[in-house]
Design an enzyme around this catalytic site. Structure first.
Site, mmCIF file in Angstrom:
data_model
loop_
_atom_site.group_PDB
_atom_site.id
_atom_site.type_symbol
_atom_site.label_atom_id
_atom_site.label_comp_id
_atom_site.label_asym_id
_atom_site.label_seq_id
_atom_site.Cartn_x
_atom_site.Cartn_y
_atom_site.Cartn_z
ATOM 1 C CE LYS A 94 -4.308 -1.858 1.688
ATOM 2 N NZ LYS A 94 -5.385 -1.842 2.669
ATOM 3 C CE LYS A 140 -5.869 -8.234 -1.474
ATOM 4 N NZ LYS A 140 -5.878 -8.031 -0.073
ATOM 5 C CE LYS A 179 -14.268 -3.966 1.129
ATOM 6 N NZ LYS A 179 -13.907 -3.709 2.523
HETATM 7 P P1 AMP Z 1 -11.092 -5.863 3.530
HETATM 8 O O1 AMP Z 1 -11.900 -5.703 2.287
HETATM 9 O O2 AMP Z 1 -9.633 -5.683 3.255
HETATM 10 O O3 AMP Z 1 -11.590 -5.078 4.709
HETATM 11 O O4 AMP Z 1 -11.228 -7.402 3.942
HETATM 12 C C1 AMP Z 1 -12.300 -7.931 4.676
HETATM 13 C C2 AMP Z 1 -12.171 -9.445 4.744
HETATM 14 O O5 AMP Z 1 -12.306 -10.021 3.432
HETATM 15 C C3 AMP Z 1 -10.813 -9.932 5.276
HETATM 16 O O6 AMP Z 1 -11.025 -11.081 6.090
HETATM 17 C C4 AMP Z 1 -10.063 -10.310 4.021
HETATM 18 O O7 AMP Z 1 -9.091 -11.307 4.269
HETATM 19 C C5 AMP Z 1 -11.177 -10.849 3.137
HETATM 20 N N1 AMP Z 1 -10.854 -10.689 1.709
HETATM 21 C C6 AMP Z 1 -10.575 -9.526 1.056
HETATM 22 N N2 AMP Z 1 -10.332 -9.748 -0.250
HETATM 23 C C7 AMP Z 1 -10.455 -11.098 -0.437
HETATM 24 C C8 AMP Z 1 -10.321 -11.961 -1.587
HETATM 25 N N3 AMP Z 1 -10.005 -11.484 -2.792
HETATM 26 N N4 AMP Z 1 -10.508 -13.289 -1.407
HETATM 27 C C9 AMP Z 1 -10.829 -13.784 -0.189
HETATM 28 N N5 AMP Z 1 -10.970 -13.032 0.933
HETATM 29 C C10 AMP Z 1 -10.783 -11.699 0.813
#
Ligand code: AMP
Length: 334
Positions: free
Chosen positions: A114, A195, A198
């Protein structure tokens, strides 16, 4: 409270929730709701670590909370709250920051990614994993259900909990990550080596929980595939189709070998056509509940207020112990 092990997890209110978040994390939170004593947090303080629009953060917080409720988080069985409503997170973050080292924070992959390329790297981004550690151990969580990308942060959390216990006496539970093999890393539809995220500038790289059926059909049709024509799971040679098979398998609750049998001799386009329908059907009940909540935001706000009150009670009791162990504040009178 219930005798069940405690689970804690968090999600940032940084944008639309996508099927990676859902399959990698939220769905497991919902499925395991009876197994644990659950606490889930919308981590708005973490969302401040990259430049953001203050006028949008509150609405995103409500949006993410609505998505969790629509996906099946039940406030009777789980505490759902907004991180900044419980001040103890930031206090414990500071204390853990005195134990974390510059070297270990600098090695965090997410920080490196990041901060890459930016001239101005906020100290908050550097401290991000310390706040995350505080979130978890403040509630003595034993289990942290997350996607694969959070593994390193949970390892740091374990190290900091152990370091605190060794320095000031046994105080915190040392948590374990809970990362399911299937769905832990859903990849971008535009590039199966990245991956699903968002923050990807290409909105066609992800399917969001709120995408209407036609949008889902279009995105699946446009999703990158591999060379060849066989619908077969092989992450090395067929990363794109393997990712689509994983998504299909989780939404339809059909094993990957069974899907390979069903699509033997059939091409990618038939497989993709069916995949789109499977996703649409899987998201339909969530979308319906999202519409109901959108018409009634008071429900969401009141749920979060009640959740914060419950979280605060746990957090303030724990911090009283922590302050005493660390020698902070005044001794009791007489
Ligand atoms: P975040 O969007 O970074 O707040 O992530 C929220 C949750 O979603 C966390 O547990 C991440 O590990 C999971 N997560 C985010 N992106 C992915 C993805 N591409 N595949 C699987 N899990 C994800």
């Amino acid at each position: 409270m219930t005798g069940k092990p405690r689970a804690f997890s968090g999600i940032q209110p940084t944008g639309g929730i996508h099927i990676g978040n859902y399959l990698g994390a939220i769905r497991n939170w919902v499925l395991q709701q009876d197994q644990y004593d659950n606490i889930f947090s919308i981590v708005d303080l973490h969302a401040m670590t990259l430049p953001y629009d203050a006028s949008e953060l509150r609405s995103r917080t409500i949006e993410v909370a609505s998505a969790l409720l629509a996906a099946g988080i039940d406030p009777q069985r789980s505490i759902l709250f907004v991180q900044s409503d419980v001040r103890e997170h930031t206090e414990l973050c500071w204390i853990l920051g005195t134990l974390a080292t510059f070297g270990e924070l600098r090695r965090m992959t997410q920080f490196k990614e990041k901060s890459k390329g930016s001239e101005r790297v906020g100290a908050g981004l550097f401290f991000y994993p310390v706040l995350q550690a505080a979130d978890i151990i403040l509630y003595d969580a034993a289990v942290v259900p997350v996607g694969e990308d959070q593994k390193q942060h949970i390892e740091l959390t374990r190290d900091l909990a152990l370091r605190f216990n060794n320095t000031f006496g046994e105080t915190f539970v040392v948590p374990e990550p809970d990362i399911k093999p299937a769905g832990a890393r859903i990849m971008s539809l535009a590039d199966p080596t990245k991956k699903m995220s968002k923050s990807d500038p290409d909105p066609d790289s992800r399917i969001e929980l709120r995408d209407p059926p036609d949008e889902i059909r279009r995105k699946v049709r446009r999703a990158v595939t591999d060379s060849g024509a066989e619908v077969r799971f092989d992450e090395e040679r067929k990363p794109a189709i393997s990712n689509l098979l994983t998504i299909y398998s989780l939404f339809a609750d059909v094993s990957i070998p069974e899907l390979e049998r069903r699509y033997a001799g059939k091409g990618y386009s038939e497989f993709k056509r069916d995949l789109a329908e499977v996703i649409i059907t899987g998201l339909q009940p969530i979308q319906q509940r999202l519409d109901e909540l959108a018409a009634n935001p008071g429900i969401v706000i009141r749920t979060l207020q009640a959740g914060a009150a419950r979280a605060r009670a746990l957090a303030s009791a724990k911090m009283a112990v922590v302050r005493e162990r660390c020698g902070l504040g005044l001794p009791p009178l007489d």
